[in-house]
Design a protein around this motif. Structure first.
Motif, PDB file in Angstrom:
ATOM      1  N   LYS A 147    -110.401  33.343 -41.468  1.00  0.00           N
ATOM      2  CA  LYS A 147    -110.150  34.185 -40.541  1.00  0.00           C
ATOM      3  C   LYS A 147    -111.020  33.925 -39.424  1.00  0.00           C
ATOM      4  CE  LYS A 147    -109.470  38.097 -43.821  1.00  0.00           C
ATOM      5  NZ  LYS A 147    -110.088  39.524 -44.499  1.00  0.00           N
ATOM      6  N   ARG A 148    -110.247  33.890 -38.188  1.00  0.00           N
ATOM      7  CA  ARG A 148    -110.814  33.267 -36.798  1.00  0.00           C
ATOM      8  C   ARG A 148    -112.124  33.964 -36.597  1.00  0.00           C
ATOM      9  NH1 ARG A 148    -110.713  35.850 -32.311  1.00  0.00           N
ATOM     10  NH2 ARG A 148    -110.980  34.756 -30.374  1.00  0.00           N
ATOM     11  N   ASP A 149    -112.258  35.461 -36.615  1.00  0.00           N
ATOM     12  CA  ASP A 149    -113.455  36.085 -36.235  1.00  0.00           C
ATOM     13  C   ASP A 149    -114.565  35.700 -37.068  1.00  0.00           C
ATOM     14  OD1 ASP A 149    -111.758  37.150 -34.468  1.00  0.00           O
ATOM     15  OD2 ASP A 149    -111.998  39.320 -35.511  1.00  0.00           O
ATOM     16  N   GLU A 150    -114.264  35.493 -38.401  1.00  0.00           N
ATOM     17  CA  GLU A 150    -115.351  35.134 -39.243  1.00  0.00           C
ATOM     18  C   GLU A 150    -116.014  33.611 -39.066  1.00  0.00           C
ATOM     19  OE1 GLU A 150    -113.951  35.252 -43.227  1.00  0.00           O
ATOM     20  OE2 GLU A 150    -114.032  37.582 -43.420  1.00  0.00           O
ATOM     21  N   VAL A 151    -115.243  32.732 -38.577  1.00  0.00           N
ATOM     22  CA  VAL A 151    -115.583  31.388 -38.359  1.00  0.00           C
ATOM     23  C   VAL A 151    -116.433  31.379 -37.108  1.00  0.00           C
ATOM     24  CG1 VAL A 151    -114.668  29.070 -37.798  1.00  0.00           C
ATOM     25  CG2 VAL A 151    -113.558  30.331 -39.441  1.00  0.00           C
ATOM     26  N   ILE A 152    -115.795  31.941 -36.022  1.00  0.00           N
ATOM     27  CA  ILE A 152    -116.485  31.950 -34.939  1.00  0.00           C
ATOM     28  C   ILE A 152    -117.770  32.518 -34.984  1.00  0.00           C
ATOM     29  CG2 ILE A 152    -116.437  33.117 -32.335  1.00  0.00           C
ATOM     30  CD1 ILE A 152    -113.380  32.835 -32.552  1.00  0.00           C
ATOM     31  N   LYS A 153    -117.982  33.719 -35.559  1.00  0.00           N
ATOM     32  CA  LYS A 153    -119.128  34.265 -35.811  1.00  0.00           C
ATOM     33  C   LYS A 153    -120.174  33.478 -36.393  1.00  0.00           C
ATOM     34  CE  LYS A 153    -121.349  38.489 -37.610  1.00  0.00           C
ATOM     35  NZ  LYS A 153    -120.962  39.611 -38.481  1.00  0.00           N
ATOM     36  N   ALA A 154    -119.818  32.652 -37.333  1.00  0.00           N
ATOM     37  CA  ALA A 154    -120.781  31.775 -38.202  1.00  0.00           C
ATOM     38  C   ALA A 154    -121.001  30.499 -37.459  1.00  0.00           C
ATOM     39  CB  ALA A 154    -119.742  31.333 -39.568  1.00  0.00           C
ATOM     40  N   LEU A 155    -120.201  30.021 -36.567  1.00  0.00           N
ATOM     41  CA  LEU A 155    -120.410  28.665 -35.817  1.00  0.00           C
ATOM     42  C   LEU A 155    -121.554  29.226 -34.721  1.00  0.00           C
ATOM     43  CD1 LEU A 155    -117.137  27.129 -35.581  1.00  0.00           C
ATOM     44  CD2 LEU A 155    -118.826  26.477 -37.099  1.00  0.00           C
ATOM     45  N   ALA A 156    -121.318  30.463 -34.059  1.00  0.00           N
ATOM     46  CA  ALA A 156    -122.273  30.865 -33.190  1.00  0.00           C
ATOM     47  C   ALA A 156    -123.639  31.148 -33.721  1.00  0.00           C
ATOM     48  CB  ALA A 156    -121.563  32.191 -32.464  1.00  0.00           C
ATOM     49  N   GLY A 157    -123.495  31.676 -35.093  1.00  0.00           N
ATOM     50  CA  GLY A 157    -124.855  31.607 -35.530  1.00  0.00           C
ATOM     51  C   GLY A 157    -125.560  30.271 -35.845  1.00  0.00           C
ATOM     52  N   VAL A 158    -124.953  29.444 -36.216  1.00  0.00           N
ATOM     53  CA  VAL A 158    -125.486  28.012 -36.585  1.00  0.00           C
ATOM     54  C   VAL A 158    -125.911  27.473 -35.232  1.00  0.00           C
ATOM     55  CG1 VAL A 158    -125.025  25.806 -37.132  1.00  0.00           C
ATOM     56  CG2 VAL A 158    -123.962  27.530 -38.299  1.00  0.00           C
ATOM     57  N   VAL A 159    -125.145  27.435 -34.042  1.00  0.00           N
ATOM     58  CA  VAL A 159    -125.761  27.253 -32.684  1.00  0.00           C
ATOM     59  C   VAL A 159    -127.046  27.628 -32.323  1.00  0.00           C
ATOM     60  CG1 VAL A 159    -125.071  27.128 -30.474  1.00  0.00           C
ATOM     61  CG2 VAL A 159    -123.373  26.361 -31.874  1.00  0.00           C
ATOM     62  N   SER A 160    -127.093  29.076 -32.637  1.00  0.00           N
ATOM     63  CA  SER A 160    -128.400  29.832 -32.418  1.00  0.00           C
ATOM     64  C   SER A 160    -129.539  29.548 -33.187  1.00  0.00           C
ATOM     65  CB  SER A 160    -127.927  31.175 -32.461  1.00  0.00           C
ATOM     66  OG  SER A 160    -129.051  32.252 -32.263  1.00  0.00           O
ATOM     67  N   GLU A 161    -129.256  29.131 -34.276  1.00  0.00           N
ATOM     68  CA  GLU A 161    -130.249  28.419 -35.256  1.00  0.00           C
ATOM     69  C   GLU A 161    -130.907  27.294 -34.629  1.00  0.00           C
ATOM     70  OE1 GLU A 161    -128.921  28.257 -39.288  1.00  0.00           O
ATOM     71  OE2 GLU A 161    -128.771  30.703 -39.411  1.00  0.00           O
ATOM     72  N   VAL A 162    -129.831  26.384 -34.326  1.00  0.00           N
ATOM     73  CA  VAL A 162    -130.423  25.025 -33.665  1.00  0.00           C
ATOM     74  C   VAL A 162    -130.955  24.993 -32.392  1.00  0.00           C
ATOM     75  CG1 VAL A 162    -129.400  22.886 -33.123  1.00  0.00           C
ATOM     76  CG2 VAL A 162    -128.477  23.801 -34.955  1.00  0.00           C
ATOM     77  N   ASN A 163    -130.542  25.938 -31.420  1.00  0.00           N
ATOM     78  CA  ASN A 163    -131.153  26.243 -30.191  1.00  0.00           C
ATOM     79  C   ASN A 163    -130.754  27.483 -29.565  1.00  0.00           C
ATOM     80  OD1 ASN A 163    -132.067  25.927 -27.404  1.00  0.00           O
ATOM     81  ND2 ASN A 163    -131.165  23.979 -27.235  1.00  0.00           N
ATOM     82  N   PRO A 164    -131.468  28.529 -29.738  1.00  0.00           N
ATOM     83  CA  PRO A 164    -131.413  29.721 -29.477  1.00  0.00           C
ATOM     84  C   PRO A 164    -131.012  29.862 -27.925  1.00  0.00           C
ATOM     85  CG  PRO A 164    -133.184  29.935 -30.677  1.00  0.00           C
ATOM     86  CD  PRO A 164    -132.892  28.414 -30.550  1.00  0.00           C
TER      87      PRO A 164
END
Length: 338
Positions: A188-205
């Motif tokens: 599902k598109r929304d789930e993937v986008i939310k997960a990837l945005a979360g990974v980016v935030s963990e790497v560099n807020p």
């Protein structure tokens, strides 16, 4: 003695070759075309080899070019011959190899290069400078830096391995997410986008979403059971890596589109980026392409934040004006809804 006949096609089965397909763990380039896949493969080979020779030098064949046995040792000569036979039986790996992608009008070119994105960017940047057509059937060339199973856990794990190379450091690049599926309904598109945005935030807020001109674009291409992922630079400057759009100079910039539950998706992205979210007046429910809202005077109009574009895929923070239904009132940016 009874005359026994073999069934039709009995001997044909032994000659069948296993079809080479896009698989997990591969790197390469997804090439889209208009119907003529054979011509597309030929043009893609020519283009990739031309610039790869320029960047990395000519391809060296994998065959053994070692000197002949200096001693007259028969055992060593036999061992060498057996090794050569095994190598030929196991098919030599070439720098580029066309494979079935699992979708129509899409070809996957497997590459042995460590960073196929650098080669593709060099090709498109040169075409952008010269404005010369070098292909007729090749439309887009999307590098594939990682291929994993099309499940959210696998995509997130792959992103955690890939993203630190691009988003860590002091540059704090902005980003956008492009998502597209073909012949698949597992993600599902929304789930993937939310997960990837979360990974980016963990790497560099400090990295923020930017739809109009992001420094990096996270491109997700799902084909059947395989998810191809890349982090690409100059994605919108190079017209979404579309060769024809680059040469013709067409405006292929993303235009905002309404997305189901866009208000809540904006909240999720902002939360993933670590910014404060105030629920209430700014939350708007948008149902695909229809917006329903009314004020006390009977006029309608909503200023919508959070944007999605291109191939069901780019999600970022921006603003747009949504035209109301007939009899309504258009609200410009900066004006408040009455």
């Amino acid at each position: 003695m009874a005359d026994r006949k073999r069934k039709k096609g009995f001997w044909r089965g032994a000659r069948k070759r296993r079809r080479m397909c896009l698989e997990i763990g591969m790197k390469g380039v997804l090439v889209t075309c208009n119907k003529n896949e054979k011509a597309c493969i030929r043009e893609a080979y020519n283009l990739l080899n031309e610039y790869a020779d320029e960047m990395y030098g000519p391809e060296i064949a994998a065959s053994d070019s070692g000197s002949e046995s200096e001693d007259g040792d028969v055992e060593a000569a036999l061992a060498k011959e057996v090794a050569q036979m095994k190598d030929k039986a196991g098919k030599e790996k070439r720098r580029f190899q066309a494979m079935d992608s699992g979708a129509n009008n899409v070809v996957f070119i497997q590459s042995q290069l460590e960073s196929p994105d650098e080669l593709v960017h060099h090709i498109l940047d040169d075409i952008n400078t010269s404005k010369k057509f070098k292909t007729r059937n090749v439309l887009r060339m999307i590098p594939v830096m990682s291929a994993c199973k099309a499940y959210l856990e696998n995509v997130k794990k792959s992103a955690e391995e890939m993203f630190p190379k691009f988003f860590s450091g002091e540059n704090n690049p902005s980003y956008a997410i492009v998502f597209k599926t073909r012949n698949s309904g597992t993600m599902k598109r929304d789930e993937v986008i939310k997960a990837l945005a979360g990974v980016v935030s963990e790497v560099n807020p400090a990295c923020k979403v930017n739809l109009n001109s992001p420094d990096l674009a996270i491109v997700i291409e799902v084909i059947r059971t395989v998810c191809c992922m890349s982090v690409l630079k100059d994605y919108f400057k190079l017209k979404k890596y579309n060769i024809h759009s680059i040469v013709e100079g067409t405006k292929d910039d993303p235009k905002p589109r309404e997305v189901k539950d866009q208000g809540s998706l904006k909240v999720d992205l902002e939360a993933a980026n670590g910014s404060e979210v105030k629920e209430g007046k700014d939350d708007v429910k948008v149902q695909e392409s229809k917006v329903e809202a009314s004020d006390k005077d009977g006029n309608s109009g909503i200023k919508d934040d959070g944007v999605s574009a291109e191939d069901n895929g780019v999600t970022g923070q921006g603003s747009k004006v949504i035209e109301p239904e007939a009899g309504g009132q258009t609200i410009k940016e900066g004006e408040a809804t009455k």
